[in-house]
Design an enzyme around this catalytic site. Structure first.
Site, PDB file in Angstrom:
ATOM      1  N   ASP A  63       4.293 -27.655  -6.989  1.00 19.23           N
ATOM      2  CA  ASP A  63       3.060 -26.980  -7.394  1.00 19.23           C
ATOM      3  C   ASP A  63       3.250 -25.470  -7.524  1.00 19.23           C
ATOM      4  OD1 ASP A  63       3.433 -26.526  -4.684  1.00 19.23           O
ATOM      5  OD2 ASP A  63       1.677 -27.626  -4.049  1.00 19.23           O
ATOM      6  N   ASN A 132      -5.514 -30.679   5.781  1.00 16.26           N
ATOM      7  CA  ASN A 132      -6.616 -31.541   5.332  1.00 16.26           C
ATOM      8  C   ASN A 132      -6.103 -32.812   4.661  1.00 16.26           C
ATOM      9  OD1 ASN A 132      -5.700 -30.668   2.850  1.00 16.26           O
ATOM     10  ND2 ASN A 132      -7.566 -29.570   2.270  1.00 16.26           N
ATOM     11  N   HIS A 134      -3.691 -32.958   2.272  1.00 13.81           N
ATOM     12  CA  HIS A 134      -3.218 -32.857   0.885  1.00 13.81           C
ATOM     13  C   HIS A 134      -1.694 -32.967   0.777  1.00 13.81           C
ATOM     14  CE1 HIS A 134      -3.212 -28.158   1.175  1.00 13.81           C
ATOM     15  NE2 HIS A 134      -1.953 -28.524   1.082  1.00 13.81           N
ATOM     16  N   GLU A 139      -5.789 -32.320  -3.491  1.00 12.45           N
ATOM     17  CA  GLU A 139      -6.745 -32.080  -2.419  1.00 12.45           C
ATOM     18  C   GLU A 139      -7.612 -33.314  -2.157  1.00 12.45           C
ATOM     19  OE1 GLU A 139      -6.564 -29.453  -0.579  1.00 12.45           O
ATOM     20  OE2 GLU A 139      -7.152 -27.608  -1.607  1.00 12.45           O
TER      21      GLU A 139
HETATM   22  C1  GLP Z   1       0.565 -25.844   0.883  1.00 11.95           C
HETATM   23  C2  GLP Z   1       1.427 -26.519  -0.202  1.00 11.95           C
HETATM   24  C3  GLP Z   1       1.899 -27.863   0.235  1.00 11.95           C
HETATM   25  C4  GLP Z   1       2.385 -27.756   1.674  1.00 11.95           C
HETATM   26  C5  GLP Z   1       1.197 -27.551   2.555  1.00 11.95           C
HETATM   27  C6  GLP Z   1       1.549 -27.360   4.028  1.00 11.95           C
HETATM   28  O1  GLP Z   1      -0.724 -25.542   0.493  1.00 11.95           O
HETATM   29  N1  GLP Z   1       0.819 -26.621  -1.486  1.00 11.95           N
HETATM   30  O2  GLP Z   1       2.923 -28.328  -0.637  1.00 11.95           O
HETATM   31  O3  GLP Z   1       3.044 -28.942   2.042  1.00 11.95           O
HETATM   32  O4  GLP Z   1       0.348 -26.536   2.094  1.00 11.95           O
HETATM   33  O5  GLP Z   1       2.028 -26.075   4.284  1.00 11.95           O
HETATM   34  P1  GLP Z   1       2.681 -25.657   5.654  1.00 11.95           P
HETATM   35  O6  GLP Z   1       4.053 -26.256   5.656  1.00 11.95           O
HETATM   36  O7  GLP Z   1       2.728 -24.155   5.602  1.00 11.95           O
HETATM   37  O8  GLP Z   1       1.837 -26.181   6.743  1.00 11.95           O
END
Ligand code: GLP
Length: 241
Positions: A63, A132, A134, A139
């Site tokens: 993404d 959450n 995702h 989302e």
């Molecule tokens: C972000 C990314 C995800 C990621 C998630 C968790 O928003 N778009 O691909 O896996 O949140 O992030 P973190 O590893 O910082 O908890």
């Protein structure tokens, strides 16, 4: 479904590092799907010094924030350059990335689908877990989308990403481009890494709840080759604990 339950974040990093290193050694032309976030930072650090040959590997990130140029310090492309790409012998032309600053978002999403198909699909997709539930930027909500698409971001997701935007969540773009659930579910293998108590509720819903659009990660239960690498804190909300 394969579950690797380890003590802590460092052990989870070591486990995923071994999985990815073995996959690249076994298939030098591996097509690798990659996430951003705090969770894989140690993984990327370890992969930089694992002595791997990246010259034939191709990558596709999950993404990117809408509107941002690749060199914007908050972009996921800049994150990947900083944490992995500039440190390994990956050919620039082998790096697949959504352009947040594309003039036509729909055309950019369609281009990405074609590029992934032309590479033969994703062999190994690494994913993280949003607090959450995702995946990428798919989302939770009333529905999910199969194809790569533009998505409005929840306030909680913008807050979770504020660090790279000077701590101001309102500076985080309000939408993003993301692979949809089809790419997630059609990758030949998916490895989900989640650590820490902040992910515990989402992990419980992902592993033990019904398949629901309210927890996009729950759909990984339906993937034929999904591996979950979780630490003790991340599984602390599971009923079977
Ligand atoms: C972000 C990314 C995800 C990621 C998630 C968790 O928003 N778009 O691909 O896996 O949140 O992030 P973190 O590893 O910082 O908890």
């Amino acid at each position: 479904m394969t579950l690797h339950l380890v003590d802590d974040h460092d052990a989870a990093t070591a486990c995923v590092t071994t999985l990815v290193s073995s996959a690249i050694r076994a298939t030098p032309s591996l097509v690798l799907g990659l996430p951003t976030g705090r969770t894989p930072m140690g993984l990327y650090r370890a992969l930089r010094t694992a002595g791997l040959d990246w010259s034939r590997v191709r990558t596709f990130n999950l993404d990117e924030f809408a509107t941002l140029t690749p060199d914007h310090p908050g972009s996921f492309r800049a994150f990947m350059d900083e944490h992995l790409f500039r440190h390994v012998n990956l050919a620039p032309a082998s790096i697949g990335f959504l352009r947040g600053d594309a003039a036509d978002d729909a055309a950019e999403c369609a281009r990405y689908e074609v590029a992934i198909a032309a590479a033969g699909g994703i062999d190994l997709l690494l994913v993280g877990l949003g607090g959450n539930g995702h995946i990428g930027f798919n989302e939770p909500g009333e529905s999910l989308r199969a194809e790569t698409h533009v998505v409005p971001l929840h306030e909680s997701t913008r807050r979770a990403n504020a660090e790279r935007f000077g701590g101001d969540w309102r500076a985080v773009p309000a939408s993003a481009l993301t692979m949809g659930m089809r790419q997630v579910l059609s990758a030949r293998r998916v490895v989900m890494m989640a650590t820490g108590a902040s992910k515990a509720e989402a992990v419980a819903a992902m592993l033990d709840g019904p398949l629901t659009t309210r927890c996009p990660a729950s759909w990984l239960q339906a993937h034929p080759d999904a591996t979950f690498v979780l630490d003790r804190a991340a599984v602390s909300a599971r009923r079977a604990g």
